[in-house]
Motif scaffolding. Sequence first.
Motif, PDB file in Angstrom:
ATOM      1  N   SER A   1       0.824  -1.206   0.000  1.00 53.77           N
ATOM      2  CA  SER A   1       0.000   0.000   0.000  1.00 53.77           C
ATOM      3  C   SER A   1       0.861   1.260   0.000  1.00 53.77           C
ATOM      4  O   SER A   1       0.475   2.286  -0.577  1.00 53.77           O
ATOM      5  N   GLU A   2       2.051   1.209   0.637  1.00 55.35           N
ATOM      6  CA  GLU A   2       2.920   2.379   0.689  1.00 55.35           C
ATOM      7  C   GLU A   2       3.510   2.685  -0.677  1.00 55.35           C
ATOM      8  O   GLU A   2       3.644   3.850  -1.072  1.00 55.35           O
ATOM      9  N   VAL A   3       3.897   1.636  -1.407  1.00 51.41           N
ATOM     10  CA  VAL A   3       4.428   1.835  -2.754  1.00 51.41           C
ATOM     11  C   VAL A   3       3.332   2.378  -3.669  1.00 51.41           C
ATOM     12  O   VAL A   3       3.557   3.295  -4.467  1.00 51.41           O
ATOM     13  N   GLU A   4       2.133   1.824  -3.546  1.00 48.68           N
ATOM     14  CA  GLU A   4       1.013   2.291  -4.360  1.00 48.68           C
ATOM     15  C   GLU A   4       0.701   3.759  -4.056  1.00 48.68           C
ATOM     16  O   GLU A   4       0.432   4.546  -4.972  1.00 48.68           O
ATOM     17  N   ALA A   5       0.761   4.126  -2.779  1.00 49.22           N
ATOM     18  CA  ALA A   5       0.505   5.519  -2.402  1.00 49.22           C
ATOM     19  C   ALA A   5       1.557   6.442  -3.004  1.00 49.22           C
ATOM     20  O   ALA A   5       1.255   7.556  -3.458  1.00 49.22           O
ATOM     21  N   SER A   6       2.812   5.971  -3.017  1.00 46.97           N
ATOM     22  CA  SER A   6       3.896   6.768  -3.586  1.00 46.97           C
ATOM     23  C   SER A   6       3.691   6.961  -5.084  1.00 46.97           C
ATOM     24  O   SER A   6       3.898   8.054  -5.629  1.00 46.97           O
ATOM     25  N   LEU A   7       3.257   5.920  -5.773  1.00 48.01           N
ATOM     26  CA  LEU A   7       2.994   6.023  -7.210  1.00 48.01           C
ATOM     27  C   LEU A   7       1.807   6.950  -7.481  1.00 48.01           C
ATOM     28  O   LEU A   7       1.790   7.692  -8.467  1.00 48.01           O
ATOM     29  N   LYS A   8       0.808   6.907  -6.614  1.00 49.81           N
ATOM     30  CA  LYS A   8      -0.328   7.823  -6.768  1.00 49.81           C
ATOM     31  C   LYS A   8       0.133   9.270  -6.673  1.00 49.81           C
ATOM     32  O   LYS A   8      -0.327  10.144  -7.407  1.00 49.81           O
ATOM     33  N   GLN A   9       1.063   9.498  -5.733  1.00 47.52           N
ATOM     34  CA  GLN A   9       1.560  10.850  -5.556  1.00 47.52           C
ATOM     35  C   GLN A   9       2.320  11.310  -6.795  1.00 47.52           C
ATOM     36  O   GLN A   9       2.214  12.457  -7.224  1.00 47.52           O
ATOM     37  N   LEU A  10       3.097  10.401  -7.360  1.00 47.62           N
ATOM     38  CA  LEU A  10       3.806  10.727  -8.597  1.00 47.62           C
ATOM     39  C   LEU A  10       2.816  11.050  -9.718  1.00 47.62           C
ATOM     40  O   LEU A  10       2.961  12.037 -10.434  1.00 47.62           O
ATOM     41  N   ALA A  11       1.800  10.200  -9.871  1.00 48.38           N
ATOM     42  CA  ALA A  11       0.835  10.372 -10.958  1.00 48.38           C
ATOM     43  C   ALA A  11       0.061  11.672 -10.819  1.00 48.38           C
ATOM     44  O   ALA A  11      -0.324  12.286 -11.825  1.00 48.38           O
ATOM     45  N   SER A  12      -0.150  12.121  -9.581  1.00 46.55           N
ATOM     46  CA  SER A  12      -0.921  13.350  -9.374  1.00 46.55           C
ATOM     47  C   SER A  12      -0.207  14.567  -9.947  1.00 46.55           C
ATOM     48  O   SER A  12      -0.834  15.590 -10.219  1.00 46.55           O
ATOM     49  N   GLY A  13       1.106  14.477 -10.123  1.00 50.16           N
ATOM     50  CA  GLY A  13       1.862  15.575 -10.716  1.00 50.16           C
ATOM     51  C   GLY A  13       1.821  15.576 -12.230  1.00 50.16           C
ATOM     52  O   GLY A  13       2.447  16.431 -12.858  1.00 50.16           O
ATOM     53  N   GLU A  14       1.097  14.625 -12.808  1.00 45.00           N
ATOM     54  CA  GLU A  14       0.925  14.511 -14.258  1.00 45.00           C
ATOM     55  C   GLU A  14       2.252  14.515 -15.023  1.00 45.00           C
ATOM     56  O   GLU A  14       2.465  15.320 -15.930  1.00 45.00           O
ATOM     57  N   PRO A  15       3.154  13.604 -14.678  1.00 45.80           N
ATOM     58  CA  PRO A  15       4.389  13.493 -15.463  1.00 45.80           C
ATOM     59  C   PRO A  15       4.091  12.830 -16.802  1.00 45.80           C
ATOM     60  O   PRO A  15       3.040  12.213 -16.988  1.00 45.80           O
ATOM     61  N   ASP A  16       5.012  12.960 -17.738  1.00 48.02           N
ATOM     62  CA  ASP A  16       4.858  12.292 -19.028  1.00 48.02           C
ATOM     63  C   ASP A  16       5.228  10.821 -18.936  1.00 48.02           C
ATOM     64  O   ASP A  16       4.750  10.004 -19.730  1.00 48.02           O
ATOM     65  N   LEU A  17       6.082  10.481 -17.979  1.00 50.74           N
ATOM     66  CA  LEU A  17       6.507   9.098 -17.759  1.00 50.74           C
ATOM     67  C   LEU A  17       7.106   9.002 -16.373  1.00 50.74           C
ATOM     68  O   LEU A  17       7.429  10.020 -15.747  1.00 50.74           O
TER      69      LEU A  17
END
Length: 348
Positions: A73-89
């Motif tokens: 769940s912690e890794v998934e939360a970290s990825l969610k945080q990354l995705a919220s910044g709308e990176p290209d990759l």
Amino acid sequence: MSIPVFILTGFLGSGKTTLLLNLLVETERRGLKPGILMNELGREDVDGAIVQEKISLPVQKLLDGCICCTKRSEVEASLKQLASGEPDLIFMELTGVADPAELVAMFSPSNDELPPGLQLERVLTVVDASRFLEHNSRFSAERQLVRLLRSQVSEADIVLMNKSDLAPAGELDKVQKSLRKLNGKAALLPSVRSSMDVASLLHSVHPRPQAPDRRQPAAGKAMQPAGMLQASRAATLAPFRMASPAGRQGHSEGNPAAAIRSLTLPMPPDTMQLDTEAVEAFLSRHEACLLRAKGHLVSGGRMLLLQFSSGRAEWSPSNYPGKPYLVLIGTDLPEQRLAEEWRSLKRS
């Protein structure tokens, strides 16, 4: 618009961070906004400091443990945080003792805990071609470590046979045959300093529309080497610090890499500078138990980055602003003896 995720994996000292820097050069050239998630086995942020210095960006990572050992769940939360910044990759660089199979499984279409836009694009595994057969032989009695090495290869879409120039004559063919037995589909690419055709790898990734903070490189701008990259925009970073398993660094006993230890040595007391030759001799004396050494040390009146793997030491100037230290990673490290020898090391 989906966000492609690239997982970078490989054993200790194989060249993953160099590959990440090469990839970031291409993202800069293409005007892409990367999300960066890095993982460090020990408490010291060595690889992150290297990336931060090269791309002039603050990089926060998963420290003091292995990404595959933390709660899902912690890794998934970290990825969610990354995705919220709308990176290209997104680039995920795993520690050298992480099993990528657990992360690959996380990107299953049935996992509704991840943002729907995240898509696992490629798993890139970096192998030290000069040491791959030796590592398999050395760890033959450690079934879990052998399983880890094999998983890093079998999960890959692309395997970089890095340090191919350092492999003994005739050994590269043996390494390739061994890799092919583990993975019959991946592209096997000989490589020096983690070089590969990164332009082709990222050719299908494009800037997201209507991104106000993005600045395209000027027409005709020459691509800079990784060591000189200066990012012109902020990357999306995961502000996440990993908790260490109780009572120790690294992995829990049930993990495939439980035999690996990380030991951080601060600069010896009352020492302003160290002799580089003495440091290299110190590492060579303990090469039998060392898999990797890295850190920032002062010598000759300046801060230097030390990278030690495959029995070779590389020194380079660094602007690291913190206190000098050395991280040792290996099996059966004689911690007390190492600490005593380190304190008495020759000064420059």
